[in-house]
Write a protein that holds these residues in place. Sequence first.
Motif, PDB file in Angstrom:
ATOM      1  N   TYR A  21     -53.398 -11.200   1.908  1.00 61.07           N
ATOM      2  CA  TYR A  21     -52.204 -11.697   2.597  1.00 61.07           C
ATOM      3  C   TYR A  21     -52.475 -13.013   3.302  1.00 61.07           C
ATOM      4  O   TYR A  21     -51.676 -13.956   3.245  1.00 61.07           O
ATOM      5  N   THR A  22     -53.618 -13.114   3.959  1.00 63.02           N
ATOM      6  CA  THR A  22     -53.944 -14.323   4.715  1.00 63.02           C
ATOM      7  C   THR A  22     -54.650 -15.380   3.881  1.00 63.02           C
ATOM      8  O   THR A  22     -54.787 -16.524   4.314  1.00 63.02           O
ATOM      9  N   GLY A  23     -55.126 -15.017   2.691  1.00 62.08           N
ATOM     10  CA  GLY A  23     -55.940 -15.927   1.896  1.00 62.08           C
ATOM     11  C   GLY A  23     -57.408 -15.870   2.280  1.00 62.08           C
ATOM     12  O   GLY A  23     -58.223 -16.602   1.724  1.00 62.08           O
ATOM     13  N   GLU A  24     -57.763 -15.009   3.233  1.00 62.06           N
ATOM     14  CA  GLU A  24     -59.137 -14.851   3.701  1.00 62.06           C
ATOM     15  C   GLU A  24     -59.658 -13.475   3.291  1.00 62.06           C
ATOM     16  O   GLU A  24     -58.894 -12.621   2.812  1.00 62.06           O
ATOM     17  N   PHE A  36     -51.774 -13.499  11.697  1.00 63.95           N
ATOM     18  CA  PHE A  36     -52.081 -13.220  10.294  1.00 63.95           C
ATOM     19  C   PHE A  36     -51.153 -14.029   9.381  1.00 63.95           C
ATOM     20  O   PHE A  36     -51.591 -14.634   8.401  1.00 63.95           O
ATOM     21  N   THR A  37     -49.863 -14.050   9.709  1.00 65.16           N
ATOM     22  CA  THR A  37     -48.904 -14.806   8.903  1.00 65.16           C
ATOM     23  C   THR A  37     -49.122 -16.305   9.055  1.00 65.16           C
ATOM     24  O   THR A  37     -48.952 -17.070   8.099  1.00 65.16           O
ATOM     25  N   PHE A  83     -49.787 -19.015   6.050  1.00 68.58           N
ATOM     26  CA  PHE A  83     -49.117 -20.304   5.879  1.00 68.58           C
ATOM     27  C   PHE A  83     -50.132 -21.439   5.773  1.00 68.58           C
ATOM     28  O   PHE A  83     -50.074 -22.266   4.850  1.00 68.58           O
ATOM     29  N   LEU A  84     -51.098 -21.485   6.683  1.00 65.12           N
ATOM     30  CA  LEU A  84     -52.072 -22.573   6.695  1.00 65.12           C
ATOM     31  C   LEU A  84     -52.981 -22.538   5.467  1.00 65.12           C
ATOM     32  O   LEU A  84     -53.492 -23.580   5.038  1.00 65.12           O
ATOM     33  N   ASN A  85     -53.163 -21.350   4.891  1.00 63.96           N
ATOM     34  CA  ASN A  85     -53.998 -21.226   3.695  1.00 63.96           C
ATOM     35  C   ASN A  85     -53.196 -21.337   2.405  1.00 63.96           C
ATOM     36  O   ASN A  85     -53.718 -21.064   1.318  1.00 63.96           O
ATOM     37  N   MET A 135     -47.968 -19.049   1.584  1.00 55.63           N
ATOM     38  CA  MET A 135     -46.504 -19.119   1.689  1.00 55.63           C
ATOM     39  C   MET A 135     -46.150 -20.374   2.456  1.00 55.63           C
ATOM     40  O   MET A 135     -46.990 -20.932   3.177  1.00 55.63           O
ATOM     41  N   ASP A 136     -44.905 -20.836   2.291  1.00 45.46           N
ATOM     42  CA  ASP A 136     -44.483 -21.990   3.092  1.00 45.46           C
ATOM     43  C   ASP A 136     -43.898 -21.494   4.409  1.00 45.46           C
ATOM     44  O   ASP A 136     -43.814 -20.282   4.662  1.00 45.46           O
ATOM     45  N   LEU A 137     -43.478 -22.427   5.251  1.00 47.06           N
ATOM     46  CA  LEU A 137     -43.068 -22.056   6.603  1.00 47.06           C
ATOM     47  C   LEU A 137     -41.785 -21.232   6.607  1.00 47.06           C
ATOM     48  O   LEU A 137     -41.646 -20.287   7.399  1.00 47.06           O
ATOM     49  N   SER A 138     -40.832 -21.569   5.744  1.00 44.12           N
ATOM     50  CA  SER A 138     -39.584 -20.796   5.709  1.00 44.12           C
ATOM     51  C   SER A 138     -39.846 -19.371   5.231  1.00 44.12           C
ATOM     52  O   SER A 138     -39.204 -18.424   5.694  1.00 44.12           O
ATOM     53  N   GLN A 139     -40.790 -19.195   4.318  1.00 43.86           N
ATOM     54  CA  GLN A 139     -41.156 -17.846   3.885  1.00 43.86           C
ATOM     55  C   GLN A 139     -41.853 -17.083   5.001  1.00 43.86           C
ATOM     56  O   GLN A 139     -41.638 -15.880   5.165  1.00 43.86           O
TER      57      GLN A 139
END
Length: 466
Positions: free
Chosen positions: A79-82, A116-117, A121-123, A126-130
């Motif tokens: 979910y976080t890309g980590e 987490f979200t 976004f930073l990774n 997802m984009d900011l609107s998502q």
Amino acid sequence: MRSESTICAPATSGNGAIAVIRISGPDTFRIVDRIFQPATEGKDLQSQLPNTIHYGTIRDKETTVDEVLVSLFKAPHSYTGENAIEISCHGSPYIQQKILELLIAGGAQPARPGEFTQRAFLNGKMDLSQAEAVADLIAAESEGAHRVALQQLRGGFSDKLKELRAQLLHFISMIELELDFGEEDVEFADRTELIKLVREIDQLISGLIKSFQLGNVLKNGVPVAIIGRPNVGKSTLLNAILNEERAIVSDIEGTTRDSIEDTIHLGGINFRFIDTAGIRESAEPIENLGIRRTYQKIKQASIVLLLTEASDHIDMIHRSVEVIREQLEGGAKQLVVVLNKSDRISDKQQKAIQQGIPLQKNERVISISAEKKENIQGLTDLLLEIVNIGSIKHQDVVISNIRHHNALKSASESLLRVSEGLVSALPSDLLAQDIREVLHYLGEITGEVTTDEILDNIFKNFCIGK
């Protein structure tokens, strides 16, 4: 942003049979390995395949804390890309707190709301609107709110904006190329094509701005004020709609001294009905306070139900309508004249009264009997028709976020300047500046253009663990 840290937080809230604790960051596997004892010896988590679940116990040195399931996710497929782990334990608050203490003792840090979200976004997950749609999805209390949030989470809204933004970027690059050859009077950007694109973008943005009214309704519900003189049946109507004895019903005038509110789910939308104090001349201070609050509720409502008795003289109904029209802020709200106690007159008389009320735009009339619960379904159907949710198809893009609405309005204003500049043959450097503003506001929505202040303001409203 603590990008190099490992964070942890409960991903579930309240008491339940099962709870989930989420960990994310570079040291996730190492930290959990210190406290997790797998049922099969020698299976350390760092050597296991991703997207697998492992049974074992959480231990504090020699003491067993709980039997758990550990779900593994390895970067970038989480979910976080980590690197991330979710520990499913029993729902005891003690157990959850103990596991969190062990994780923190091992080097993890407590996650901030929405962290987490924010990392997702930073990774680039997802984009900011998502990311904002995640919070809306969690908070959704109706089918309509769920539909809008899920559609935005899937990227339907941002995909449209990114496509248009890419086309504008192409044109501005051509215009800026012209500036490099300013002395040669060349034109790389086809102005005819740019005018066509500006019109297309303006049409889309205008539609999105208009959709905000419906999106806001789907997200936050529809406030409906029930108003009228004392003893006209307002409390009876509220009870009939809610199908329960929510408000006190009495023949004594002025029984309702303050507004009574309750919410009901109709056709995928939350309607918040507000039963108000009866409007009349009164010398009693407390009742007058309730009447003043009635006028305040009229200003707050999206729909106003004006109750009269079906047997009232038509001139009396006209006067009531005129008094309420003065409170409706330029006719933007919807007014429904409800002829109550219609069971006391004939159908012919009802029709004559309805035809005798000169309705304006955003006004309707309907006959009911609140006491006998006659045509209550007709009234709720009319409310759904006014909201007009049926006009929105599943694939249509609807915005419900005030930040997006404001950014789109600013983009629309900048786009108007671009259009006027094209008509008046504005110099390329000034035209480019207006196009950059449009790009800026569209980029603010998806997060291609953002600041730490904007991000902090968005994610601070998330729940912890998400």
